[in-house]
Write a protein that holds these residues in place. Sequence first.
Motif, short mmCIF file in Angstrom:
data_model
loop_
_atom_site.label_atom_id
_atom_site.label_comp_id
_atom_site.label_asym_id
_atom_site.label_seq_id
_atom_site.Cartn_x
_atom_site.Cartn_y
_atom_site.Cartn_z
N ALA A 286 32.60 -47.40 44.68
CA ALA A 286 32.62 -46.55 45.89
C ALA A 286 33.69 -47.00 46.89
O ALA A 286 34.36 -46.18 47.53
CB ALA A 286 31.25 -46.55 46.55
N HIS A 287 33.88 -48.32 47.01
CA HIS A 287 34.83 -48.85 48.01
C HIS A 287 36.28 -48.54 47.66
O HIS A 287 37.17 -48.62 48.51
CB HIS A 287 34.65 -50.37 48.15
N SER A 288 36.53 -48.18 46.40
CA SER A 288 37.93 -47.94 45.99
C SER A 288 38.33 -46.46 45.99
O SER A 288 39.45 -46.12 45.62
CB SER A 288 38.15 -48.54 44.59
N VAL A 289 37.41 -45.58 46.40
CA VAL A 289 37.74 -44.14 46.44
C VAL A 289 38.80 -43.89 47.51
O VAL A 289 38.63 -44.25 48.67
CB VAL A 289 36.47 -43.29 46.72
N GLU A 290 39.94 -43.30 47.10
CA GLU A 290 40.97 -42.99 48.11
C GLU A 290 41.13 -41.47 48.24
O GLU A 290 40.50 -40.70 47.52
CB GLU A 290 42.29 -43.71 47.80
N LEU A 291 41.96 -41.05 49.18
CA LEU A 291 42.01 -39.65 49.60
C LEU A 291 42.27 -38.67 48.46
O LEU A 291 41.53 -37.69 48.31
CB LEU A 291 43.06 -39.47 50.71
N VAL B 148 33.23 -30.60 57.99
CA VAL B 148 32.69 -31.89 57.56
C VAL B 148 33.74 -32.96 57.89
O VAL B 148 34.93 -32.75 57.62
CB VAL B 148 32.42 -31.91 56.03
N VAL B 149 33.30 -34.08 58.48
CA VAL B 149 34.21 -35.19 58.77
C VAL B 149 33.65 -36.43 58.11
O VAL B 149 32.47 -36.77 58.28
CB VAL B 149 34.35 -35.41 60.30
N HIS B 150 34.49 -37.10 57.33
CA HIS B 150 34.05 -38.32 56.64
C HIS B 150 35.15 -39.37 56.74
O HIS B 150 36.31 -39.08 56.48
CB HIS B 150 33.74 -38.02 55.17
N TYR B 151 34.75 -40.57 57.17
CA TYR B 151 35.69 -41.70 57.14
C TYR B 151 35.47 -42.40 55.82
O TYR B 151 34.39 -42.93 55.56
CB TYR B 151 35.40 -42.66 58.31
N LEU B 152 36.51 -42.39 54.95
CA LEU B 152 36.39 -43.07 53.66
C LEU B 152 36.06 -44.54 53.91
O LEU B 152 36.48 -45.11 54.92
CB LEU B 152 37.70 -42.94 52.87
N GLN B 153 35.34 -45.14 53.01
CA GLN B 153 34.88 -46.54 53.12
C GLN B 153 33.75 -46.73 54.14
O GLN B 153 33.41 -47.85 54.49
CB GLN B 153 36.02 -47.55 53.43
N THR B 154 33.21 -45.64 54.70
CA THR B 154 32.00 -45.76 55.53
C THR B 154 30.94 -44.84 54.91
O THR B 154 31.28 -43.88 54.21
CB THR B 154 32.22 -45.31 57.00
N PRO B 155 29.65 -45.09 55.19
CA PRO B 155 28.62 -44.23 54.61
C PRO B 155 28.28 -43.01 55.46
O PRO B 155 27.31 -42.30 55.17
CB PRO B 155 27.41 -45.18 54.54
N GLU C 297 40.31 -34.17 45.14
CA GLU C 297 40.20 -33.52 43.83
C GLU C 297 38.73 -33.41 43.40
O GLU C 297 38.28 -32.36 42.95
CB GLU C 297 40.99 -34.31 42.78
N GLN C 298 38.00 -34.52 43.54
CA GLN C 298 36.60 -34.57 43.11
C GLN C 298 35.74 -33.60 43.93
O GLN C 298 34.94 -32.86 43.38
CB GLN C 298 36.06 -35.99 43.28
N PHE C 299 35.92 -33.62 45.26
CA PHE C 299 35.09 -32.79 46.13
C PHE C 299 35.32 -31.30 45.83
O PHE C 299 34.36 -30.53 45.67
CB PHE C 299 35.39 -33.09 47.61
N LYS C 300 36.59 -30.91 45.74
CA LYS C 300 36.91 -29.49 45.46
C LYS C 300 36.35 -29.07 44.11
O LYS C 300 35.77 -28.00 43.97
CB LYS C 300 38.43 -29.28 45.50
N LYS D 205 39.43 -26.46 52.47
CA LYS D 205 40.69 -27.00 52.98
C LYS D 205 40.41 -28.43 53.45
O LYS D 205 39.47 -28.67 54.22
CB LYS D 205 41.16 -26.12 54.15
N ILE D 206 41.18 -29.40 52.97
CA ILE D 206 40.97 -30.80 53.32
C ILE D 206 42.24 -31.38 53.96
O ILE D 206 43.34 -31.17 53.46
CB ILE D 206 40.57 -31.64 52.07
N LYS D 207 42.04 -32.09 55.07
CA LYS D 207 43.19 -32.61 55.82
C LYS D 207 42.83 -33.99 56.36
O LYS D 207 41.73 -34.20 56.87
CB LYS D 207 43.47 -31.64 56.98
N LYS D 208 43.76 -34.94 56.26
CA LYS D 208 43.49 -36.28 56.81
C LYS D 208 44.06 -36.37 58.21
O LYS D 208 45.21 -36.01 58.45
CB LYS D 208 44.10 -37.35 55.92
N HIS D 209 43.24 -36.83 59.14
CA HIS D 209 43.67 -36.96 60.54
C HIS D 209 44.29 -38.35 60.74
O HIS D 209 44.12 -39.25 59.94
CB HIS D 209 42.45 -36.76 61.45
N THR D 210 44.99 -38.50 61.86
CA THR D 210 45.69 -39.75 62.14
C THR D 210 44.74 -40.95 62.27
O THR D 210 45.13 -42.08 62.04
CB THR D 210 46.50 -39.64 63.45
N ASP D 211 43.48 -40.71 62.67
CA ASP D 211 42.55 -41.84 62.82
C ASP D 211 41.79 -42.15 61.53
O ASP D 211 40.72 -42.75 61.55
CB ASP D 211 41.56 -41.58 63.97
#
Length: 348
Positions: free
Chosen positions: A98-103, A154-161, A108-111, A124-130
Motif C-alpha cells: 500500500a505504501h508504494s502506490v503512486e499516482l 473525492v480528495v485523497h492524499y496518497l500514503q495516508t488512510p 489507472e486502477q481507480f478508473k 477526471k483525476i488531477k493532482k494538486h500542488t499540495d
Amino acid sequence: MGSMDNTAKRLLQRLVRRIPSQMLKTTLDKWSRLTAAQRQSMDYAESKWALTEKLLAICEENELTVKHIAELEMIHVIENPNLGMWYVFQLMDPQDDAHSVELTQFKEQFKSHLSELIRHVSIKIKKHTDEAVWIRIAWGDTFSRPNHLKPTYVVHYLQTPYVFLTSPTSKQKPLLSQALVLSTRYQAIKDANLSGRKLTAIRDLLMKQYLQVFPTKFPSPLAERNCVVSNLHIEKEQAGSAANRHQMACEAFGDGILPQLQSAVYKLETKFRDHTNKTMTERDEPFKCVVKFASTNLLESLRHSASSGVTSTPVTPLLSSVPLKGKNYFVITDNGPGPSSQMKPSQK
C-alpha cells in the motif's frame, strides 16, 4: 462550428453564476481551452449575464464539450475547497504494498475498477500542488449517461488512510468504496464520523497540523504568556487557577489558530434514570436524543469556555475527543450497569 449540448451549457451557466467576477479571470487563465485573444476579449466589468453569453459563444466556437466544462469546474473547486460539505472515510488494513502506490498506478486502477462496477461513469483525476489527488466523478447508470450537474468530488492524499468526499448517494457509496479500497491496496474502508464545510479544517484536524500542547510538570510558558497579573496581593490565587485552566484548555484543544470545525453531534442512546419517573425508567428500550454544538469555530469556542471557567476543567472526554480522535459525530451508549455518568463515546 460545433454545438454544445444542454448539459454543457447549463454547467457553464451555473459555474459563471457561482464564481465571483474578480475570480473568473484567474480561473479562466488556468483553463487551457481558450486562446490568449479569447481571454483578452472578456470584459469582467460586464454583468454576469453578458459574461455568460460571451463565454458560451467562445465555447461554441471552440467546439467544447461537457468534459471540457467539467475541467473548468474542477479548477474552481480545487481552488475553493471550503465551499461544500465534506465527509471523511478511513481506509483500513493496508496490504504490504500500500505504501508504494503512486499516482499513475492509482489513476489507472481507480478508473478501471470504477468503470467495471458501473457502466456509464465519467472520471477526471488531477493532482494538486499540495500532493492531494482530486477526483471528479459524474455518475450514470446502466441506461443513462453520466450526470455532470451532480458530480461527487473525492480528495485523497496518497500514503495516508484518509479520503474526503462530497456526499455520494447510498447507491454510489459502495461502488466508490470498492474502487478506492482496490486502487489504494487496502482491505476495507469505514466512515470516520467527521464532516465539515471546510475541507482544509478537517484535513488539518486529522493530520494534526495545528499547535498541540502536551501536559507538563513544570511552569508553563503558556501560562506565563497568557496570564497578566495586575494586583499580586489580590489576584495571586485567581491568576494561578486561571493559568491552570488555560493550560488544560490548550492541552485538550490545542494552542494558536485551530482548525475551523462548525459542529459536533452527540447521539445519546442511554437508559433513562430518574427514581421519580418509573414509567420512563422502567422502559426496556434506550432513551434517545441528539445534542449538537455549533459555532463558526467550535474548537476555539470550547477552548475559550474551558479557559474562562464557563465549563469545568479538566475538560470532559466527550468534548476533548473531537481533536483527540478526529471525529465530530459520536454515539453515546451506557457503559453497562451503574450511574448515568458511566458513559463512553462510541463510534457509530
